[in-house]
Scaffold this active site. Structure first.
Site, PDB file in Angstrom:
ATOM      1  CG  ASP A  54      -1.977  -1.017   1.181  1.00 44.94           C
ATOM      2  OD1 ASP A  54      -1.976  -1.796   0.200  1.00 44.94           O
ATOM      3  OD2 ASP A  54      -2.810  -1.072   2.112  1.00 44.94           O
ATOM      4  CG  ASP A  61     -31.022  -4.879  -3.753  1.00 46.23           C
ATOM      5  OD1 ASP A  61     -31.469  -4.060  -4.577  1.00 46.23           O
ATOM      6  OD2 ASP A  61     -31.574  -5.099  -2.659  1.00 46.23           O
ATOM      7  CE  LYS A  97     -33.442  -7.880 -10.124  1.00 44.03           C
ATOM      8  NZ  LYS A  97     -33.308  -6.745  -9.251  1.00 44.03           N
ATOM      9  CB  CYS A 149     -51.588  15.828   9.592  1.00 45.13           C
ATOM     10  SG  CYS A 149     -51.578  17.466  10.336  1.00 45.13           S
ATOM     11  CB  CYS A 203     -51.564  15.423  13.486  1.00 43.79           C
ATOM     12  SG  CYS A 203     -49.823  15.585  13.058  1.00 43.79           S
ATOM     13  CD  GLU A 231     -25.587 -12.286 -15.843  1.00 41.68           C
ATOM     14  OE1 GLU A 231     -25.869 -11.184 -15.345  1.00 41.68           O
ATOM     15  OE2 GLU A 231     -25.366 -12.467 -17.042  1.00 41.68           O
ATOM     16  CB  CYS A 261     -48.131  19.799  10.508  1.00 38.21           C
ATOM     17  SG  CYS A 261     -47.739  18.166  11.106  1.00 38.21           S
ATOM     18  CE  LYS A 269     -28.369 -10.363 -17.622  1.00 35.23           C
ATOM     19  NZ  LYS A 269     -27.109  -9.677 -17.356  1.00 35.23           N
ATOM     20  CE  LYS A 296     -36.552  -8.216  -7.266  1.00 34.01           C
ATOM     21  NZ  LYS A 296     -37.479  -7.419  -6.670  1.00 34.01           N
ATOM     22  CE1 TYR A 355     -26.784  -4.994 -15.270  1.00 35.36           C
ATOM     23  CE2 TYR A 355     -25.980  -5.298 -13.024  1.00 35.36           C
ATOM     24  CZ  TYR A 355     -26.782  -4.639 -13.940  1.00 35.36           C
ATOM     25  OH  TYR A 355     -27.575  -3.617 -13.522  1.00 35.36           O
ATOM     26  CB  CYS A 381     -49.461  19.812  14.523  1.00 34.48           C
ATOM     27  SG  CYS A 381     -50.658  19.221  13.328  1.00 34.48           S
TER      28      CYS A 381
END
Ligand code: IVH
Length: 665
Positions: A31, A114, A112, A421, A403, A110, A427, A284, A308, A221, A406
């Site tokens: 580094d 997020d 997915k 509200c 509310c 592949e 508010c 795909k 999903k 991708y 308020c």
């Protein structure tokens, strides 16, 4: 060695070591050696500004120069994917593809990712532009921010095409996300709900040095272009890996449905060990030729689909329901729970959405409830374990009537799920919401102020409403925000410039409930000045196209409120545009009456927004997507291939800007 040679040597070395370290995970130098070279290069570049290079490794450090994003039209629209949630739906997709192709095919499986999607353009081996997805047609140019991400190559190596686009996902790894939220908690700043929001929020930062500090990552991708090296998607991505891109190691070619299911099942649990968030699998069709044959629907490719993962759920006790007031006055009920471990985090609170959902769940205090984390990190209650109720059942959850911020009595508009509200002018969360709306891009377009700054300005008392913005002084801002002079100047210039924003956008900016952009435009056409609008009765208002009683009543009640009337009067005095420009009324024709027009591509004579305006001023309607009802497409350069194909299929005429301009002359 000349300075020039030394600079070039350092740049090449730093690009190479950056790739070895960040993309390949196998550093060849320490580094310290890397940092020393970087420092030497920075010093040399500073001493020789004439030898500047936009893609030098030093740009990765970022800069704090405030910059507004310009919008860029995507050469190929950025579509989304159809979602599936069950193996049956995956099997349907597979059958559909098999039937349509009627020949052997491979599926590239592949992960997915997020995060937030990005489109990168490379020319002659150099990153020239990075654009967010935006609305799919056009996005924000975030090139400077993207350049700070180490896994995105600034210059390529190997045998790459002259020009291409590559898309992928910008992600904030779990580790960076958690560290960032820990820091924010210490500074009492609002936390990011999930790594996706953190990544997209970061990418939109006006300050690329902030982006550089946030440790984003990116997986690519999808490769697009006219001269890709291979006929298969998988093979193209493998080639891109050789040019310097970070491509997922977990792509796999499947030849059968069973192999797809095996991939899904493996990653359903294995993904939890990954350093970044994933929410599913993408499938795909591998062959580009077959992809082309399958084509696109209006929204997504027929050759790909997302699966999903099922959200994880946990069972825990409901102790109490509290209520939050949103920026529009909408009330969100929140379940307070016994802490429970869900997908690696402790959950104590969950959203209950609205009164109907509470009633449907027949929720009682003390109930054992199911909590789920969908794509969102904010979990929700999805069910009650009624068998767990003993003889001693708690009190039934009754929605509040007033509310919590308020005290005003809550109301519910017809056809709306939420309670509101109605105290819009006093508010606190609503006042802040109104200010945020007022400054937003489509309203007054005041840059440099985000929700956090608005909150701070409001809490410190330097602004109490939008009119106060116009009296802000640099010294006021300096007192409450640690901000550089350049940022402050930018805010003040932007506020001053907003005095020229046209009448229709000023109407929109007022934030009258139900008056969106389109309605504001109609109003600006119907009334030549704000006074006429203020005094309009229900009949006059409902006579305007697309304005019904709900909107009309909302406008009338807005102007009945003395606080709103005095606010408008103050804004008028400040010099905002509360009149339609004189010559405007002459510009309206009905030359495009009844025509529904799609705009696509990049133009030379006018911007897209100007074309939109021209269509509207001539009585036509600008629509987003092509259908059989589309009269014609106003096409510029680089109209996307999906649109082109659709237009051809439906026989919709395509006309260029010159033809269009002659139509309305
Ligand atoms: S391909 C036309 N592959 O999911 C195909 N997308 O709804 C375009 N995403 O907007 C996308 N991982 O942000 C593709 N391996 C992957 C992906 C992926 C995540 C995101 C992407 C896209 C959304 C689709």
């Amino acid at each position: 060695m000349t300075v020039e040679d030394r600079i070039e040597y350092l740049r090449n070395e730093l690009h190479r070591h950056n790739y070895n370290y960040y993309v390949l995970n196998s550093p060849l130098i320490s580094d310290k050696e890397f940092d020393d070279m970087m420092r030497e290069l920075q010093d040399l570049e500073q001493a020789h500004p004439d030898l500047q290079d936009d893609n030098s490794p030093t740009v990765r450090v970022g800069s704090d120069i405030n910059k507004n994003f310009t919008q860029v039209v995507h050469q190929y629209p950025m579509l989304s994917l159809g979602n599936t949630y069950s193996e049956d739906e995956v099997s349907d997709f597979y059958d559909r593809v098999a039937k349509a192709l009627n020949e052997d095919f491979e599926i590239c499986c592949e992960l997915k990712y997020d995060g937030t999607s990005i489109s990168l353009i490379y020319e002659n081996g150099k990153l020239i532009r990075a654009v967010t997805r935006g609305d799919g047609e056009k996005g924000d140019d975030v090139t400077e921010n993207i350049k700070t991400i180490h896994t995105i190559p600034l210059v390529l190596h190997g045998d790459y095409p002259k020009r291409f686009e590559i898309r992928g996902e910008v992600l904030m790894p779990w580790e960076s996300f958690e560290a960032l939220n820990r820091e924010r908690e210490l500074r009492e700043e609002p936390l990011f709900a999930n790594p996706r929001n953190a990544a997209s929020g970061t990418l939109k930062s006006q300050n690329s040095a902030v982006v550089a500090s946030r440790k984003l990552d990116a997986y690519l991708y999808y490769l697009l272009g006219e001269e890709l090296p291979c006929n298969g998607h998988y093979e193209n991505l493998k080639a891109a890996a050789k040019w310097g891109f970070k491509i997922s190691e977990h792509m796999k070619i499947a030849h059968t449905l069973q192999e797809i299911f095996d991939y899904i099942n493996y990653w359903d649990s294995e993904r939890k060990k990954l350093p970044v968030a994933t929410d599913g699998i993408v499938l795909k069709v591998n062959s580009l030729k077959q992809q082309k044959n399958l084509g696109y629907t209006a929204k997504s490719p027929r050759w790909a689909i997302a699966y999903k993962f099922q959200a994880e759920r946990a069972l825990t006790r409901l102790n109490k329901v509290t209520y939050q007031v949103g920026r529009t006055g909408a009330i969100t009920p929140v379940a307070n729970l016994d802490p429970v471990l869900l997908s690696g985090t402790i959950v104590k609170r969950a959203s209950l959405h609205n009164a109907d959902i509470i009633a449907k769940l027949d929720l009682h205090i003390g109930d054992m409830v199911y909590v789920e984390k969908g794509g969102e990190i904010i979990p929700k209650i999805t069910g009650v374990d009624k068998n767990a109720r003993g003889i001693l059942i708690g009190e039934k959850v009754a929605f509040i009537t007033n509310c919590p911020e308020c005290g005003s009595k809550l109301i519910r508009y017809e056809g709306e799920a939420a309670h509101y509200c109605p105290n819009e002018t006093a508010c606190p969360p609503q006042i802040k919401g109104k200010i945020e709306h007022f400054i937003s891009r489509k309203a007054m377009n005041i840059d440099g102020l985000g929700p956090e700054t608005v909150d701070q300005f409001y809490r410190s008392g330097i602004i109490k409403d939008v009119a106060d913005l116009y009296h802000l002084q640099a010294t006021d801002i300096k007192k409450v925000e640690r901000m550089g002079m350049k940022s402050i100047e930018n805010i003040l210039t932007s506020i001053a410039a907003s005095k020229e924003v046209p009448f229709e956008r000023v109407i929109f900016a007022l934030g009258i409930r139900f008056v969106g952009e389109t309605v504001a435009k109609k109003i600006a056409r119907a009334f030549s000045c704000i006074e006429d609008l203020e005094n309009a009765d229900i009949e006059t208002l409902t006579n305007i196209d697309e304005i019904g009683t709900k909107i009309a009543q909302s406008i009338i009640s807005y102007f009945k409120n003395p606080t709103n009337r005095s606010l408008v009067a103050r804004l008028k005095e400040i010099g905002l545009q509360f009149k339609r420009p004189e010559q405007d009324s002459n510009e309206y024709t009905d030359k495009l009456a009844g025509k529904s027009i799609v705009i696509s591509g990049i133009f030379t004579h006018h911007s897209r927004d100007e074309y939109k305006l021209l269509i509207e001023k001539n009585g036509g309607k600008n629509v987003g997507s092509i259908s059989s009802k589309t009269s014609f497409i106003l096409a510029g350069e680089n109209m996307g291939p999906a649109k082109l194909e659709k237009a051809r299929k439906l026989g919709v005429p395509i006309i260029d800007e010159n033809e269009f301009l002659s139509m309305i002359l």
